[in-house]
Motif scaffolding. Structure first.
Motif, mmCIF file in Angstrom:
data_model
loop_
_atom_site.group_PDB
_atom_site.id
_atom_site.type_symbol
_atom_site.label_atom_id
_atom_site.label_comp_id
_atom_site.label_asym_id
_atom_site.label_seq_id
_atom_site.Cartn_x
_atom_site.Cartn_y
_atom_site.Cartn_z
ATOM 1 N N GLY A 93 -9.816 9.415 9.686
ATOM 2 C CA GLY A 93 -9.970 9.280 8.246
ATOM 3 C C GLY A 93 -11.186 8.450 7.888
ATOM 4 O O GLY A 93 -12.227 8.535 8.540
ATOM 5 N N ASN A 94 -11.031 7.605 6.869
ATOM 6 C CA ASN A 94 -12.164 6.805 6.400
ATOM 7 C C ASN A 94 -12.349 5.507 7.172
ATOM 8 O O ASN A 94 -13.244 4.729 6.875
ATOM 9 C CB ASN A 94 -12.024 6.510 4.898
ATOM 10 C CG ASN A 94 -10.735 5.758 4.569
ATOM 11 O OD1 ASN A 94 -10.058 5.236 5.461
ATOM 12 N ND2 ASN A 94 -10.378 5.714 3.303
ATOM 13 N N GLY A 95 -11.495 5.264 8.149
ATOM 14 C CA GLY A 95 -11.641 4.077 8.987
ATOM 15 C C GLY A 95 -11.038 2.813 8.421
ATOM 16 O O GLY A 95 -11.087 1.756 9.058
ATOM 17 N N VAL A 96 -10.438 2.885 7.231
ATOM 18 C CA VAL A 96 -9.851 1.681 6.619
ATOM 19 C C VAL A 96 -8.542 1.297 7.309
ATOM 20 O O VAL A 96 -8.248 0.120 7.510
ATOM 21 C CB VAL A 96 -9.622 1.905 5.107
ATOM 22 C CG1 VAL A 96 -8.870 0.725 4.491
ATOM 23 C CG2 VAL A 96 -10.964 2.106 4.391
ATOM 24 N N HIS A 97 -7.727 2.288 7.640
ATOM 25 C CA HIS A 97 -6.441 2.062 8.328
ATOM 26 C C HIS A 97 -5.542 1.096 7.560
ATOM 27 O O HIS A 97 -4.971 0.155 8.119
ATOM 28 C CB HIS A 97 -6.667 1.539 9.747
ATOM 29 C CG HIS A 97 -7.414 2.483 10.635
ATOM 30 N ND1 HIS A 97 -7.055 3.799 10.792
ATOM 31 C CD2 HIS A 97 -8.525 2.294 11.401
ATOM 32 C CE1 HIS A 97 -7.896 4.396 11.628
ATOM 33 N NE2 HIS A 97 -8.798 3.517 12.002
ATOM 34 N N ALA A 98 -5.418 1.328 6.244
ATOM 35 C CA ALA A 98 -4.600 0.435 5.424
ATOM 36 C C ALA A 98 -3.141 0.440 5.877
ATOM 37 O O ALA A 98 -2.530 -0.618 6.064
ATOM 38 C CB ALA A 98 -4.703 0.842 3.954
ATOM 39 N N SER A 99 -2.571 1.637 6.059
ATOM 40 C CA SER A 99 -1.168 1.707 6.461
ATOM 41 C C SER A 99 -0.974 1.174 7.875
ATOM 42 O O SER A 99 -0.045 0.392 8.131
ATOM 43 C CB SER A 99 -0.664 3.153 6.382
ATOM 44 O OG SER A 99 -0.729 3.640 5.061
ATOM 45 N N LEU A 100 -1.847 1.574 8.803
ATOM 46 C CA LEU A 100 -1.699 1.113 10.181
ATOM 47 C C LEU A 100 -1.910 -0.394 10.271
ATOM 48 O O LEU A 100 -1.231 -1.073 11.048
ATOM 49 C CB LEU A 100 -2.697 1.837 11.087
ATOM 50 C CG LEU A 100 -2.488 3.339 11.270
ATOM 51 C CD1 LEU A 100 -3.494 3.886 12.276
ATOM 52 C CD2 LEU A 100 -1.069 3.652 11.708
ATOM 53 N N ASP A 115 0.853 -1.174 0.000
ATOM 54 C CA ASP A 115 0.000 0.000 0.000
ATOM 55 C C ASP A 115 0.894 1.231 0.000
ATOM 56 O O ASP A 115 1.918 1.257 0.680
ATOM 57 C CB ASP A 115 -0.904 0.016 1.242
ATOM 58 C CG ASP A 115 -1.836 1.216 1.255
ATOM 59 O OD1 ASP A 115 -2.857 1.167 0.554
ATOM 60 O OD2 ASP A 115 -1.534 2.204 1.947
ATOM 61 N N ALA A 116 0.524 2.225 -0.795
ATOM 62 C CA ALA A 116 1.218 3.510 -0.786
ATOM 63 C C ALA A 116 0.198 4.573 -0.448
ATOM 64 O O ALA A 116 -0.893 4.598 -1.017
ATOM 65 C CB ALA A 116 1.862 3.792 -2.139
ATOM 66 N N SER A 117 0.539 5.451 0.469
ATOM 67 C CA SER A 117 -0.424 6.439 0.923
ATOM 68 C C SER A 117 0.252 7.795 1.098
ATOM 69 O O SER A 117 1.481 7.908 1.053
ATOM 70 C CB SER A 117 -1.066 5.991 2.243
ATOM 71 O OG SER A 117 -2.195 6.779 2.551
#
Length: 232
Positions: A75-82, A49-51
């Motif tokens: 944010g949007n609640g996805v928490h891809a990076s975290l 993932d790149a953010s």
């Protein structure tokens, strides 16, 4: 790939002249004026993932020459990076000056997620809100392992413009809404299945295809520090 493409000597010169295991004083000055940060992460399966993170200059905090931190806001609640960091602490950070010097800085290291209250207790020198009404929920603290330049050759020059930012809004339209018209479309194209990725490839089983016929470590990595386990 350096062996395959014959760039070992050039790469070795770059490592010797530019690759450091800490933030040099000029790197610190560079970071303190950045208002954008690109974050690369992956989970334990190698799914990447790149953010983008953004804020006023100084939102990335240099805690010492081997540690920096950046805030995570609502944010949007996805928490891809975290989510990736919780599985795989290795991150790659890129900061680019598009306006003045046309240069970039790479920082690679290991990250941990720290709740805001804990972060401020651990690092009391970090205080105050940079944007009214915009408070970090948590922080990503990165232990620096590598820091090095990104050359300016292909960095475009941009111009800074004044812009009002709706930092605290939850209004979908002000956050971008359905800009790409994704809402209402199928998550997976009809008649196809979600792509399944092969397992991660192992390291090269041998280097007999290379002219030298032997392997060598180009960038020995330090032993990975113990990872902090977060409550819950």
């Amino acid at each position: 790939m350096q062996c395959a493409f014959g760039t070992q000597d050039r790469a070795d010169r770059f490592y010797a002249e530019q690759l450091r295991d800490r933030l040099l004083p000029r790197m610190v000055e560079f970071i303190t004026r950045m208002d954008m940060l690109f974050v690369a992460s992956s989970d334990t399966q190698g799914e990447c993932d790149a953010s983008l993170r953004a804020g006023p200059p100084g939102f990335i905090r240099v805690l010492d020459d081997r540690t920096l931190a950046y805030p995570e806001y609502r944010g949007n609640g996805v928490h891809a990076s975290l989510g990736n960091i919780s599985e795989n602490a290795h991150v790659g950070l890129l900061m680019v000056d598009f306006v003045s010097d046309l240069i970039g800085l790479h920082v690679n290291g290991t990250a941990r997620i720290v709740e805001d209250a804990t972060f401020r207790a651990e690092f009391p020198e970090v205080h105050g809100e940079q944007v009214p009404g915009r408070r970090a929920e948590r922080w990503v603290v990165v232990g620096v392992e590598e820091a090095y330049i990104h050359c300016r050759k292909h960095i475009p020059r941009m111009e800074r413009l004044s812009q009002r930012r709706e930092w605290g809004t939850d209004d979908p339209a002000r956050k971008g809404g359905d800009y790409f018209h994704a809402k209402g479309t199928a998550a997976v194209a009809p008649g196809s299945e979600r792509r399944s990725y092969p397992p991660l490839r192992r390291r090269f089983p041998s280097t007999t295809h290379l002219s030298s016929g032997s392997a060598r470590a180009l960038r020995p990595r330090p032993a990975e520090p113990a990872r902090r386990v977060l409550p819950g």
